[in-house]
Design a protein around this motif. Structure first.
Motif, PDB file in Angstrom:
ATOM      1  N   ARG A 259      10.995 -62.321  -8.768  1.00 10.01           N
ATOM      2  CA  ARG A 259      10.372 -63.639  -8.597  1.00 10.01           C
ATOM      3  C   ARG A 259      10.752 -64.627  -9.697  1.00 10.01           C
ATOM      4  O   ARG A 259      10.415 -65.815  -9.605  1.00 10.01           O
ATOM      5  N   HIS A 260      11.440 -64.151 -10.757  1.00 10.96           N
ATOM      6  CA  HIS A 260      11.734 -65.036 -11.890  1.00 10.96           C
ATOM      7  C   HIS A 260      12.744 -66.102 -11.482  1.00 10.96           C
ATOM      8  O   HIS A 260      13.840 -65.780 -10.994  1.00 10.96           O
ATOM      9  N   PRO A 261      12.432 -67.378 -11.681  1.00  9.34           N
ATOM     10  CA  PRO A 261      13.334 -68.445 -11.229  1.00  9.34           C
ATOM     11  C   PRO A 261      14.451 -68.776 -12.214  1.00  9.34           C
ATOM     12  O   PRO A 261      15.382 -69.517 -11.857  1.00  9.34           O
TER      13      PRO A 261
ATOM     14  N   THR B  27      20.664 -59.674  -5.770  1.00 11.73           N
ATOM     15  CA  THR B  27      19.895 -60.631  -4.966  1.00 11.73           C
ATOM     16  C   THR B  27      19.456 -61.851  -5.771  1.00 11.73           C
ATOM     17  O   THR B  27      19.000 -62.838  -5.176  1.00 11.73           O
ATOM     18  N   LEU B  28      19.569 -61.782  -7.081  1.00 12.83           N
ATOM     19  CA  LEU B  28      19.101 -62.889  -7.920  1.00 12.83           C
ATOM     20  C   LEU B  28      20.187 -63.955  -8.022  1.00 12.83           C
ATOM     21  O   LEU B  28      21.343 -63.659  -8.322  1.00 12.83           O
ATOM     22  N   PRO B  29      19.832 -65.213  -7.799  1.00 16.44           N
ATOM     23  CA  PRO B  29      20.851 -66.276  -7.791  1.00 16.44           C
ATOM     24  C   PRO B  29      21.394 -66.609  -9.177  1.00 16.44           C
ATOM     25  O   PRO B  29      22.449 -67.216  -9.276  1.00 16.44           O
ATOM     26  N   ARG B  30      20.653 -66.260 -10.244  1.00 19.81           N
ATOM     27  CA  ARG B  30      21.089 -66.621 -11.603  1.00 19.81           C
ATOM     28  C   ARG B  30      21.144 -65.381 -12.488  1.00 19.81           C
ATOM     29  O   ARG B  30      20.526 -65.324 -13.546  1.00 19.81           O
ATOM     30  N   ALA B  31      21.869 -64.397 -12.044  1.00 18.08           N
ATOM     31  CA  ALA B  31      21.935 -63.133 -12.791  1.00 18.08           C
ATOM     32  C   ALA B  31      23.361 -62.850 -13.238  1.00 18.08           C
ATOM     33  O   ALA B  31      24.321 -63.204 -12.558  1.00 18.08           O
ATOM     34  N   ALA B  32      23.493 -62.213 -14.392  1.00 11.13           N
ATOM     35  CA  ALA B  32      24.787 -61.761 -14.894  1.00 11.13           C
ATOM     36  C   ALA B  32      24.587 -60.405 -15.543  1.00 11.13           C
ATOM     37  O   ALA B  32      23.503 -60.093 -16.058  1.00 11.13           O
ATOM     38  N   VAL B  33      25.614 -59.586 -15.515  1.00  7.33           N
ATOM     39  CA  VAL B  33      25.554 -58.253 -16.101  1.00  7.33           C
ATOM     40  C   VAL B  33      26.748 -58.065 -17.033  1.00  7.33           C
ATOM     41  O   VAL B  33      27.882 -58.404 -16.675  1.00  7.33           O
ATOM     42  N   THR B  34      26.474 -57.542 -18.226  1.00  5.94           N
ATOM     43  CA  THR B  34      27.533 -57.181 -19.162  1.00  5.94           C
ATOM     44  C   THR B  34      27.442 -55.691 -19.456  1.00  5.94           C
ATOM     45  O   THR B  34      26.349 -55.186 -19.746  1.00  5.94           O
TER      46      THR B  34
ATOM     47  N   PRO C 237      24.288 -73.036 -17.974  1.00  5.94           N
ATOM     48  CA  PRO C 237      24.282 -72.377 -16.671  1.00  5.94           C
ATOM     49  C   PRO C 237      25.681 -72.367 -16.063  1.00  5.94           C
ATOM     50  O   PRO C 237      26.441 -73.313 -16.176  1.00  5.94           O
ATOM     51  N   GLY C 238      25.981 -71.253 -15.399  1.00  2.00           N
ATOM     52  CA  GLY C 238      27.276 -71.116 -14.770  1.00  2.00           C
ATOM     53  C   GLY C 238      28.310 -70.460 -15.642  1.00  2.00           C
ATOM     54  O   GLY C 238      29.409 -70.168 -15.193  1.00  2.00           O
ATOM     55  N   ALA C 239      27.978 -70.212 -16.941  1.00  2.00           N
ATOM     56  CA  ALA C 239      28.938 -69.587 -17.842  1.00  2.00           C
ATOM     57  C   ALA C 239      28.984 -68.100 -17.579  1.00  2.00           C
ATOM     58  O   ALA C 239      28.035 -67.502 -17.095  1.00  2.00           O
ATOM     59  N   SER C 240      30.115 -67.496 -17.922  1.00  2.00           N
ATOM     60  CA  SER C 240      30.234 -66.054 -17.781  1.00  2.00           C
ATOM     61  C   SER C 240      29.670 -65.363 -18.992  1.00  2.00           C
ATOM     62  O   SER C 240      29.779 -65.852 -20.105  1.00  2.00           O
ATOM     63  N   ALA C 241      29.037 -64.215 -18.790  1.00  2.00           N
ATOM     64  CA  ALA C 241      28.564 -63.389 -19.890  1.00  2.00           C
ATOM     65  C   ALA C 241      29.578 -62.272 -20.062  1.00  2.00           C
ATOM     66  O   ALA C 241      29.572 -61.313 -19.298  1.00  2.00           O
ATOM     67  N   VAL C 242      30.489 -62.411 -21.021  1.00  2.00           N
ATOM     68  CA  VAL C 242      31.616 -61.505 -21.132  1.00  2.00           C
ATOM     69  C   VAL C 242      31.484 -60.652 -22.379  1.00  2.00           C
ATOM     70  O   VAL C 242      31.345 -61.180 -23.481  1.00  2.00           O
ATOM     71  N   GLY C 243      31.519 -59.352 -22.228  1.00  2.00           N
ATOM     72  CA  GLY C 243      31.511 -58.441 -23.358  1.00  2.00           C
ATOM     73  C   GLY C 243      32.908 -58.247 -23.884  1.00  2.00           C
ATOM     74  O   GLY C 243      33.879 -58.821 -23.369  1.00  2.00           O
ATOM     75  N   PRO C 244      33.083 -57.420 -24.916  1.00  2.00           N
ATOM     76  CA  PRO C 244      34.380 -57.208 -25.528  1.00  2.00           C
ATOM     77  C   PRO C 244      35.415 -56.688 -24.545  1.00  2.00           C
ATOM     78  O   PRO C 244      36.611 -56.923 -24.691  1.00  2.00           O
ATOM     79  N   SER C 245      34.968 -55.969 -23.547  1.00  2.00           N
ATOM     80  CA  SER C 245      35.912 -55.406 -22.593  1.00  2.00           C
ATOM     81  C   SER C 245      36.269 -56.384 -21.486  1.00  2.00           C
ATOM     82  O   SER C 245      37.163 -56.141 -20.690  1.00  2.00           O
ATOM     83  N   GLY C 246      35.522 -57.498 -21.417  1.00  3.12           N
ATOM     84  CA  GLY C 246      35.730 -58.425 -20.324  1.00  3.12           C
ATOM     85  C   GLY C 246      35.016 -58.016 -19.051  1.00  3.12           C
ATOM     86  O   GLY C 246      35.153 -58.670 -18.022  1.00  3.12           O
ATOM     87  N   ARG C 247      34.238 -56.928 -19.104  1.00  4.52           N
ATOM     88  CA  ARG C 247      33.561 -56.458 -17.904  1.00  4.52           C
ATOM     89  C   ARG C 247      32.263 -57.223 -17.739  1.00  4.52           C
ATOM     90  O   ARG C 247      31.293 -57.005 -18.431  1.00  4.52           O
ATOM     91  N   ALA C 248      32.234 -58.155 -16.811  1.00  4.30           N
ATOM     92  CA  ALA C 248      31.045 -58.978 -16.618  1.00  4.30           C
ATOM     93  C   ALA C 248      30.968 -59.464 -15.191  1.00  4.30           C
ATOM     94  O   ALA C 248      31.956 -59.469 -14.460  1.00  4.30           O
TER      95      ALA C 248
END
Length: 607
Positions: free
Chosen positions: A531-533, A556-563, A591-602
């Motif tokens: 539910r978090h907007p 399913t979240l419109p504003r989510a990123a994973v590193t 907003p809209g930026a990539s969350a990139v770790g050292p490996s580039g896996r994001a």
């Protein structure tokens, strides 16, 4: 004499009292030179002064008491000399103590006698040693005094006598201050020494003070370091203070049992009820008492002649700060600095929602890290430092914070509304707290970063709370490092966490570990996150991945990123702090930026 005409020379300026004196003189507009043993010690002093708002560094002179002229430099216009030098250390031999505290005084008085514009030589003595008979000591008296008092206190007694006798013989105008136990700044609580009474409070904090030494009348008075420093700056401009000694202490300082009870209540620990007479303590083995024999002479019911100091302060409009408040602030600083074991600066206790909370980093920073189990805010210090405008706060009942899980609702709300937390970084169990904070105040929490969020990962095996508490209360740093990271070499980074667990945090940690396996709580947290907007950034180690269910929710979240941080486990702040800092910092971008770790896996943020 105006402040602009004064030129002060301070010896012992790098010590606890000395640096506060330099600060006070600077605030009074007095030009200051400091006599230091090395360039490096002077640099440390200059850094400390700059950190405390005194950017104009004093002149740097060299001191060597073995030379005929102990201080080198242009000193013809020095109007006042302050002697804060000496060795405050127990366990010295008599020869060591005399060289440090007696011979140096003799050399200093002779040096001061040659200064053409000197108005006052101010010497810091002590409340237990001041006012000695200035007549020369016989060898018999010297041996008896050192045998009875120990090297440190005896050397200070002898130095007091030598100072006054030599100053009178050479015609040097003098004043003496005899401060009680010097404690922290009355406003900030900041201290810089951890001997004497501070070591007693350390035992109290760590649960290692089984009894109070002395009796109901034992009196160990205190004085705030900033009050002492301001008092000293006024002595050279008061003619009535020439050839006078002043005992600086608060007569209203609680007796020792009362002082310990005051701090115990503030620390929220139980004050020891047992009392052990000093005569008994002296006969007990040191391995049991943990008390240096030289400290026992300070345990006395004596009172001291403070009327002249009170009169002097009244003449100059100097008000002694409230001692109870100063003691509490000093006690806070001691604990926050782990009694000198932690790096100085950026550490404090706050009280969001009325819960005593330890935090480190920049006060009021919008990015707040909530550590996981069973570690504390200190394990996040390298990440916080790398981030810059950030802080880490121990959850209620964990690390050095008071409270318990039941305090989370009010505490998290206050963290957002009272302290300005806008980007909440939650690690493991802290990720649950971060989600609950955002759920309570979605309008205020702009961004969530969840590091190893347990409720989006495989469910752990349930551990009985009693077993978990017993293990956490007894585990060693090495064993904990191996269990959490697989690398026992990281034991040093977990020493403070282990200390906190043994001090009482193990109970809350065990309760939360049990709760983390609850299917209902895990489901509730996932529902709240869904539910978090706002923006959500999840950071995990490759060895501690998201579960398929957790990954599906984030998709399913419109504003989510994973590193994903390669080769990291559930505690990447310990094994990969710089990578974690880069990942968390990436979540601070627009907003809209990539969350990139050292490996580039994001995964690119959507929205």
């Amino acid at each position: 004499m105006s402040a602009g005409e004064r030129h002060a020379l301070v010896l012992g300026a790098t010590g606890f009292v000395g640096r506060h004196l330099v600060l006070a003189l600077g605030h009074a507009g007095v030009r200051v030179s400091t006599a230091n043993r090395s360039r490096e010690s002077y640099r440390r002093l200059a850094r400390w002064l700059a950190e405390h708002g005194h950017d104009e560094a004093p002149a740097d002179l060299r001191v060597d008491f073995t030379k005929a002229s102990p201080v080198e430099g242009e000193l013809g216009d020095v109007t006042e000399v302050y002697n804060c030098a000496g060795a405050y250390r127990f366990g010295m031999t008599a020869d060591e103590a005399r060289r440090a505290n007696v011979d140096s005084v003799r050399a200093l008085v002779a040096f001061a006698a040659r200064l053409p514009r000197l108005r006052r030589l101010v010497h810091v003595s002590g409340y237990r040693v001041g006012g000695q008979d200035p007549r020369p000591w016989s060898e018999e008296r010297r041996r008896a005094t050192y045998r009875a008092l120990g090297a440190y206190e005896a050397s200070k007694v002898e130095a007091d006598a030598v100072f006054r006798s030599e100053a009178e013989r050479l015609g040097v105008p003098w004043s003496v201050v005899n401060p009680a136990s010097v404690i922290g700044d009355s406003v900030t609580g900041e201290a810089g020494q951890y001997l004497g009474l501070a070591s007693t409070l350390r035992d109290l904090w760590q649960g290692g003070l089984p009894a109070v030494p002395g009796d109901a009348r034992t009196f160990v008075p205190v004085v705030a370091v900033d009050y002492l420093a301001r008092f000293m700056t006024l002595l050279p401009v008061d003619e009535a203070a020439e050839r006078a000694s002043y005992w600086l202490l608060d007569d209203e300082t609680p007796t020792l049992p009362g002082l310990i009870a005051l701090v115990a209540e503030h620390y929220r620990v139980t004050a020891p009820r047992a009392r052990v007479p000093v005569a008994v303590v002296k006969r007990l083995p040191r391995r049991l008492t943990k008390a240096d024999p030289e400290t026992l002479t300070f345990l006395s019911s004596d009172r001291y002649p403070t009327a002249s100091a009170r009169g002097f302060a009244d003449r100059h409009g100097l008000t002694m700060p409230d001692t109870h408040t100063t003691i509490r602030r000093w006690a806070d600083h001691l604990a926050a600095s782990r009694f000198g074991d932690a790096p100085a600066g950026g550490r404090r206790f706050t009280a969001p929602g009325g819960v005593r909370t330890f935090e480190l980093g920049e006060p009021g920073a919008p990015t707040v890290v909530l550590p996981g189990l069973p570690v504390n805010a200190d394990t996040w210090a390298p990440v916080v430092a790398a981030l810059g405008r950030a802080r880490a706060a121990d959850l209620p009942g964990l690390g050095m914070s008071a409270g318990d899980r039941d305090d989370w609702p009010s505490w998290l709300t206050a963290l957002v509304t009272e302290t300005g937390a806008r980007h909440i970084v939650g690690h493991s169990i802290g990720a649950a707290a971060a989600v609950e904070a955002a759920s309570a105040r979605p309008d205020a929490v702009e961004r969530l970063t969840l590091v190893a969020p347990f409720f989006l990962q495989a469910r752990p095996a349930s551990t009985p709370r009693l077993l978990a508490r017993r293990y956490l209360g007894r585990v060693s740093p090495r064993a904990l490092a191996e269990r959490l990271t697989g690398d026992p070499a990281l034991a040093a980074a977990l020493e403070s966490s282990v200390a906190d667990l043994r001090r009482g945090a193990a109970a809350t940690a065990a309760r939360l570990l049990t709760a983390a396996a609850s299917p209902r709580w895990r489901a509730d947290l996932r529902a709240e996150l869904a539910r978090h907007p706002g923006h959500v950034h999840v950071v995990v180690g490759s060895r501690d991945p998201l579960s398929p269910e957790g990954r599906a929710l984030l998709d399913t979240l419109p504003r989510a990123a994973v590193t994903v941080i390669p080769e990291a486990g559930h505690h990447p702040q310990l094994t990969h702090p710089q990578e974690v800092a880069r990942a968390v910092g990436a979540g601070n971008r627009s907003p809209g930026a990539s969350a990139v770790g050292p490996s580039g896996r994001a995964t690119r943020s959507r929205g």
